[in-house]
Design a protein around this motif. Structure first.
Motif, PDB file in Angstrom:
ATOM      1  N   LEU A  79       0.928  -1.236  -0.040  1.00  0.00           N
ATOM      2  CA  LEU A  79      -0.100  -0.069   0.140  1.00  0.00           C
ATOM      3  C   LEU A  79       0.856   1.259  -0.106  1.00  0.00           C
ATOM      4  CD1 LEU A  79      -2.894  -1.150   2.351  1.00  0.00           C
ATOM      5  CD2 LEU A  79      -2.939  -0.655   0.029  1.00  0.00           C
ATOM      6  N   MET A  80       1.941   1.322   0.748  1.00  0.00           N
ATOM      7  CA  MET A  80       2.998   2.479   0.858  1.00  0.00           C
ATOM      8  C   MET A  80       3.525   2.476  -0.667  1.00  0.00           C
ATOM      9  SD  MET A  80       4.559   2.655   4.418  1.00  0.00           S
ATOM     10  CE  MET A  80       5.641   0.977   4.322  1.00  0.00           C
ATOM     11  N   HIS A  81       3.919   1.604  -1.131  1.00  0.00           N
ATOM     12  CA  HIS A  81       4.502   1.602  -2.490  1.00  0.00           C
ATOM     13  C   HIS A  81       3.651   1.828  -3.495  1.00  0.00           C
ATOM     14  CE1 HIS A  81       8.294  -1.022  -1.298  1.00  0.00           C
ATOM     15  NE2 HIS A  81       8.163   0.266  -0.436  1.00  0.00           N
ATOM     16  N   GLU A  82       2.391   1.443  -3.420  1.00  0.00           N
ATOM     17  CA  GLU A  82       1.337   1.848  -4.468  1.00  0.00           C
ATOM     18  C   GLU A  82       1.088   3.055  -4.359  1.00  0.00           C
ATOM     19  OE1 GLU A  82      -3.075  -0.068  -4.985  1.00  0.00           O
ATOM     20  OE2 GLU A  82      -2.885   1.388  -3.486  1.00  0.00           O
ATOM     21  N   SER A  83       1.195   3.840  -3.259  1.00  0.00           N
ATOM     22  CA  SER A  83       0.771   5.392  -3.163  1.00  0.00           C
ATOM     23  C   SER A  83       1.799   5.909  -3.750  1.00  0.00           C
ATOM     24  CB  SER A  83       0.756   5.604  -1.714  1.00  0.00           C
ATOM     25  OG  SER A  83      -0.289   5.112  -1.062  1.00  0.00           O
ATOM     26  N   MET A  84       2.953   5.789  -3.669  1.00  0.00           N
ATOM     27  CA  MET A  84       4.105   6.176  -4.394  1.00  0.00           C
ATOM     28  C   MET A  84       4.166   6.357  -5.874  1.00  0.00           C
ATOM     29  SD  MET A  84       7.471   5.103  -1.988  1.00  0.00           S
ATOM     30  CE  MET A  84       8.732   6.016  -2.694  1.00  0.00           C
ATOM     31  N   ILE A  85       3.696   5.145  -6.439  1.00  0.00           N
ATOM     32  CA  ILE A  85       3.671   4.924  -8.018  1.00  0.00           C
ATOM     33  C   ILE A  85       2.632   5.854  -8.245  1.00  0.00           C
ATOM     34  CG2 ILE A  85       3.031   3.010  -9.591  1.00  0.00           C
ATOM     35  CD1 ILE A  85       6.033   2.904  -8.599  1.00  0.00           C
ATOM     36  N   LEU A  86       1.218   5.693  -7.639  1.00  0.00           N
ATOM     37  CA  LEU A  86       0.127   6.460  -8.196  1.00  0.00           C
ATOM     38  C   LEU A  86       0.462   7.892  -8.159  1.00  0.00           C
ATOM     39  CD1 LEU A  86      -2.679   3.990  -6.857  1.00  0.00           C
ATOM     40  CD2 LEU A  86      -1.572   4.157  -9.133  1.00  0.00           C
ATOM     41  N   ASN A  87       1.020   8.326  -7.079  1.00  0.00           N
ATOM     42  CA  ASN A  87       1.426   9.914  -6.902  1.00  0.00           C
ATOM     43  C   ASN A  87       2.048  10.249  -8.049  1.00  0.00           C
ATOM     44  OD1 ASN A  87      -0.172  11.174  -4.884  1.00  0.00           O
ATOM     45  ND2 ASN A  87       0.948   9.840  -3.591  1.00  0.00           N
ATOM     46  N   GLY A  88       3.333   9.396  -8.311  1.00  0.00           N
ATOM     47  CA  GLY A  88       4.159   9.658  -9.646  1.00  0.00           C
ATOM     48  C   GLY A  88       3.320   9.460 -10.960  1.00  0.00           C
ATOM     49  N   PHE A  89       2.298   8.586 -11.079  1.00  0.00           N
ATOM     50  CA  PHE A  89       1.442   8.475 -12.293  1.00  0.00           C
ATOM     51  C   PHE A  89       0.424   9.722 -12.266  1.00  0.00           C
ATOM     52  CE2 PHE A  89      -2.714   6.845 -14.075  1.00  0.00           C
ATOM     53  CZ  PHE A  89      -2.037   6.507 -15.255  1.00  0.00           C
ATOM     54  N   LEU A  90       0.002  10.132 -11.248  1.00  0.00           N
ATOM     55  CA  LEU A  90      -0.694  11.277 -11.562  1.00  0.00           C
ATOM     56  C   LEU A  90       0.186  12.724 -11.686  1.00  0.00           C
ATOM     57  CD1 LEU A  90      -3.352  10.671  -8.508  1.00  0.00           C
ATOM     58  CD2 LEU A  90      -3.719  10.601 -10.811  1.00  0.00           C
ATOM     59  N   ASP A  91       1.113  12.567 -11.280  1.00  0.00           N
ATOM     60  CA  ASP A  91       2.148  13.733 -11.598  1.00  0.00           C
ATOM     61  C   ASP A  91       2.562  13.870 -13.066  1.00  0.00           C
ATOM     62  OD1 ASP A  91       2.423  14.412  -8.966  1.00  0.00           O
ATOM     63  OD2 ASP A  91       4.468  13.654  -8.703  1.00  0.00           O
ATOM     64  N   GLU A  92       2.569  12.616 -13.713  1.00  0.00           N
ATOM     65  CA  GLU A  92       2.779  12.585 -15.138  1.00  0.00           C
ATOM     66  C   GLU A  92       1.561  12.972 -15.922  1.00  0.00           C
ATOM     67  OE1 GLU A  92       5.689  11.775 -16.671  1.00  0.00           O
ATOM     68  OE2 GLU A  92       6.564  11.891 -14.883  1.00  0.00           O
ATOM     69  N   LEU A  93       0.408  12.654 -15.642  1.00  0.00           N
ATOM     70  CA  LEU A  93      -0.998  13.062 -16.009  1.00  0.00           C
ATOM     71  C   LEU A  93      -1.037  14.677 -15.962  1.00  0.00           C
ATOM     72  CD1 LEU A  93      -3.518  10.282 -15.281  1.00  0.00           C
ATOM     73  CD2 LEU A  93      -2.344  10.661 -17.130  1.00  0.00           C
ATOM     74  N   ASN A  94      -0.894  15.163 -14.966  1.00  0.00           N
ATOM     75  CA  ASN A  94      -0.842  16.520 -14.618  1.00  0.00           C
ATOM     76  C   ASN A  94       0.009  17.232 -15.710  1.00  0.00           C
ATOM     77  OD1 ASN A  94      -2.062  18.619 -12.728  1.00  0.00           O
ATOM     78  ND2 ASN A  94       0.399  19.139 -12.909  1.00  0.00           N
ATOM     79  N   SER A  95       1.103  16.496 -16.224  1.00  0.00           N
ATOM     80  CA  SER A  95       2.050  17.235 -16.825  1.00  0.00           C
ATOM     81  C   SER A  95       1.545  17.265 -18.218  1.00  0.00           C
ATOM     82  CB  SER A  95       3.386  16.741 -16.765  1.00  0.00           C
ATOM     83  OG  SER A  95       4.263  16.729 -15.682  1.00  0.00           O
TER      84      SER A  95
END
Length: 128
Positions: A79-95
């Motif tokens: 769950l902790m690692h999933e959060s890191m991956i998904l926050n990064g994924f959302l950062d990419e989508l934001n870009s």
């Protein structure tokens, strides 16, 4: 379902390729070998966690991007690692949606009004 992001417009093939390359690049985040990326078909990307307690499944359709968790009792570490991956994924989508000098009609993804879907998605992440 963890996240559902509606799309105003989406260039599905290009967006999926971009996201697949991004996710392949984070397979060793935050630890070497903790994720394994795979593509099951032309509409989704899967990330399987090393302890097999869970997987992230990202699906692309003309109307939305969805992120699901496969696994009935994922570990806390997952769950902790999933959060890191998904926050990064959302950062990419934001870009993709908001940054750069690409005109709106040429962007891989645009969001419907009010445009706060990425912030709402971030709020749904376990350890956001």
């Amino acid at each position: 379902r963890i996240i559902s992001i509606p799309a105003k417009t989406m260039k599905m093939g290009g967006l999926r390729l971009y996201c697949n390359l991004y996710l392949m690049g984070v397979q060793n985040t935050p630890e070497p070998g903790c994720w394994k990326a795979s593509k099951s078909d032309d509409s989704e990307v899967n990330l399987r966690y090393v302890d097999l307690s869970g997987s992230i499944i990202i699906q692309f359709s003309e109307e939305c991007i969805t992120v699901d968790r496969l696994g009935s009792s994922p570990s806390n570490k997952y769950l902790m690692h999933e959060s890191m991956i998904l926050n990064g994924f959302l950062d990419e989508l934001n870009s993709i949606v908001y940054e750069g000098s690409v005109s709106e009609e040429k962007r891989l993804l645009t969001l419907p009004e009010p445009g706060n879907q990425l912030e709402e998605a971030r709020d749904a992440i376990s350890f956001g």
